[in-house]
Scaffold this active site. Structure first.
Site, short mmCIF file in Angstrom:
data_model
loop_
_atom_site.label_atom_id
_atom_site.label_comp_id
_atom_site.label_asym_id
_atom_site.label_seq_id
_atom_site.Cartn_x
_atom_site.Cartn_y
_atom_site.Cartn_z
N ALA A 1 -0.76 4.61 -6.76
CA ALA A 1 -0.95 4.80 -8.17
C ALA A 1 -2.23 3.94 -7.37
CB ALA A 1 -1.05 4.62 -9.23
N GLY B 1 3.89 4.56 -6.76
CA GLY B 1 4.15 6.14 -7.24
C GLY B 1 4.08 6.55 -6.04
N GLU C 1 7.71 7.17 -5.72
CA GLU C 1 7.81 8.15 -7.29
C GLU C 1 7.73 9.42 -6.34
OE1 GLU C 1 5.72 5.55 -9.49
OE2 GLU C 1 7.40 5.23 -10.55
N GLU D 1 5.60 -2.34 -7.90
CA GLU D 1 4.55 -2.57 -9.33
C GLU D 1 4.99 -3.61 -10.17
OE1 GLU D 1 6.84 0.22 -7.99
OE2 GLU D 1 5.77 1.48 -9.41
C1 HXC Z 1 -5.72 1.21 -3.79
C2 HXC Z 1 -5.51 1.06 -2.29
C3 HXC Z 1 -3.32 1.04 -3.05
C4 HXC Z 1 -3.80 1.42 -4.00
C5 HXC Z 1 -4.33 -0.42 -0.58
N1 HXC Z 1 -5.55 -0.19 -1.26
N2 HXC Z 1 -3.53 0.01 -1.64
N3 HXC Z 1 -6.35 0.96 -3.11
N4 HXC Z 1 -4.20 1.45 -5.08
N5 HXC Z 1 -2.67 1.67 -4.10
C6 HXC Z 1 -6.67 0.00 -0.10
C7 HXC Z 1 -6.67 -1.36 0.05
O1 HXC Z 1 -7.73 -1.80 -1.33
C8 HXC Z 1 -7.94 -1.35 0.75
O2 HXC Z 1 -9.05 -1.13 0.38
C9 HXC Z 1 -6.92 -0.48 2.07
O3 HXC Z 1 -6.56 1.19 0.69
C10 HXC Z 1 -6.13 -0.77 3.19
O4 HXC Z 1 -5.24 -1.55 2.61
P1 HXC Z 1 -5.01 -3.13 3.43
O5 HXC Z 1 -4.43 -3.39 2.00
O6 HXC Z 1 -6.33 -3.74 3.73
O7 HXC Z 1 -3.81 -2.42 4.61
P2 HXC Z 1 -2.77 -3.20 5.03
O8 HXC Z 1 -2.69 -4.66 4.61
O9 HXC Z 1 -2.13 -2.60 5.71
O10 HXC Z 1 -1.69 -3.38 3.78
C11 HXC Z 1 -1.32 -2.26 2.77
C12 HXC Z 1 -0.73 -2.18 2.17
C13 HXC Z 1 -1.39 -2.84 1.04
C14 HXC Z 1 0.72 -3.43 1.78
C15 HXC Z 1 0.20 -0.95 1.55
O11 HXC Z 1 -2.34 -2.04 0.81
C16 HXC Z 1 -0.77 -2.79 -0.39
O12 HXC Z 1 0.27 -3.46 -0.60
N6 HXC Z 1 -1.14 -2.07 -0.82
C17 HXC Z 1 -0.22 -2.21 -3.09
C18 HXC Z 1 0.58 -1.11 -3.17
C19 HXC Z 1 0.84 -1.37 -4.27
O13 HXC Z 1 1.05 -2.51 -4.76
N7 HXC Z 1 0.85 -0.07 -4.89
C20 HXC Z 1 2.00 -0.11 -6.23
C21 HXC Z 1 0.36 0.59 -6.76
S1 HXC Z 1 0.85 0.83 -8.90
P3 HXC Z 1 -10.69 -1.67 0.68
O14 HXC Z 1 -11.34 -1.27 0.62
O15 HXC Z 1 -9.57 -3.88 0.55
O16 HXC Z 1 -10.50 -1.77 2.84
C22 HXC Z 1 1.96 1.88 -8.47
C23 HXC Z 1 1.70 2.49 -10.07
C24 HXC Z 1 2.58 4.02 -10.50
O17 HXC Z 1 2.17 2.70 -7.46
C25 HXC Z 1 3.12 3.84 -11.40
C26 HXC Z 1 2.31 4.46 -12.26
C27 HXC Z 1 2.39 4.28 -13.42
#
Ligand code: HXC
Length: 257
Positions: free
Chosen positions: A65, A108, A111, A131
């Site tokens: 998400a 997400g 999911e 998460e």
């Molecule tokens: C918003 C995101 C994002 C996310 C990546 N980006 N994941 N933005 N929400 N979930 C953005 C980064 O901020 C960055 O933007 C760009 O995408 C590239 O990501 P990087 O981190 O620079 O790439 P990399 O180093 O290759 O790492 C990839 C990654 C990492 C391992 C996927 O981005 C990551 O850990 N992302 C978050 C994963 C996460 O925590 N997901 C769960 C979310 S909560 P900029 O602008 O900085 O370049 C969820 C809840 C669901 O899903 C349930 C609902 C309640």
């Protein structure tokens, strides 16, 4: 229909939905959720379509998400909006949904892949529910669908540590239907979709309905439901054709495709 966060197109008898926020690793915004659900419902109602494929880029199916969108949320807002309940629309789609997962399917993203019926993973796919690292927990079905799919031990491991698992581990624990070479992901998934779309649509819809039932009811009522659907399949002209074709040693010409 014009979409901003996805692409929606048809390939043969398959509806193809491509998540299209590559710069944000296909982070799932609420707009994207609405657009995915709308496109899937449109394909569901389109008589030319027999299966629907959901995919992303080779780097990310979806990295979760959109954290930047969710960051400012407060409890009352999330509760009153019933945040992310909109995904229920996707789970009501009757035609088979096939996820083609390349790269990250996190939070997400994992999911949404689990809301699909067949999950094809590229060799480079990575699955996880990170998460916990954000001070929250899965909220689009992660704890429930993962537990039903891969069991308690692995689910707890993923949900409580936030670690990722690769495609091989995901296949060995039953999360993934098949693994394909990364470069062939879309082509192989579309082949699978076309195969499904070539069968009798009433039989395909009933088969999906029966399998979904296995996750929602006790065994006895699931078995009864399956038997009723099976009986009903004898009312279709495709059953007559399918069985006649077998007996006559020829390929079936299903009418309801
Ligand atoms: C918003 C995101 C994002 C996310 C990546 N980006 N994941 N933005 N929400 N979930 C953005 C980064 O901020 C960055 O933007 C760009 O995408 C590239 O990501 P990087 O981190 O620079 O790439 P990399 O180093 O290759 O790492 C990839 C990654 C990492 C391992 C996927 O981005 C990551 O850990 N992302 C978050 C994963 C996460 O925590 N997901 C769960 C979310 S909560 P900029 O602008 O900085 O370049 C969820 C809840 C669901 O899903 C349930 C609902 C309640």
């Amino acid at each position: 229909m014009a979409y901003e966060t996805i692409k929606s197109e048809t390939r043969g008898r398959t509806g193809l939905i491509t998540l299209n926020r590559p710069k944000a690793m296909n982070a799932l915004s609420q707009q994207m959720m609405r657009e995915i659900c709308q496109a899937a419902e449109d394909f569901d109602h389109d008589g030319r379509i027999g299966a629907i494929v959901l995919t992303g880029t080779d780097k990310a199916f979806a990295a979760g998400a959109d954290v930047k969108e969710m960051e400012a949320y407060e409890y009352s807002e999330a509760y009153l909006q019933d945040l992310w309940a909109g995904w229920d629309r996707l789970t009501r789609v009757r035609k088979p949904l096939i996820a083609a997962v390349g790269g990250y399917a996190l939070g997400g993203g994992c999911e949404v892949a689990m809301m699909c019926d067949i999950l094809i993973a590229a060799e480079n796919a990575k699955f996880g529910q990170p998460e916990i690292t954000l001070g929250i927990l899965p909220g689009m079905g992660g704890t429930q669908r993962l537990a039903r799919s891969i069991g308690k031990a692995k689910t707890m491991d993923l949900v409580l540590t936030g670690r990722m698992m690769d495609a091989k581990e995901a296949e060995s624990c039953g999360l993934v239907s098949r693994i394909v070479p990364t470069a062939d992901l879309l082509e192989e998934t579309l082949k699978i979709a076309e195969k499904v779309a070539d069968f009798s649509l009433p039989a395909v819809l009933a088969a999906k309905e029966a399998v979904v039932e296995a996750f929602e009811t006790p065994l006895a009522s699931g078995l009864r439901h399956e038997r009723r659907l099976f009986h009903a399949s004898f009312a279709t002209e495709d059953q007559t054709e399918g069985m006649a074709a077998f007996v006559q040693k020829r390929g079936p010409q299903f009418k309801n495709r």
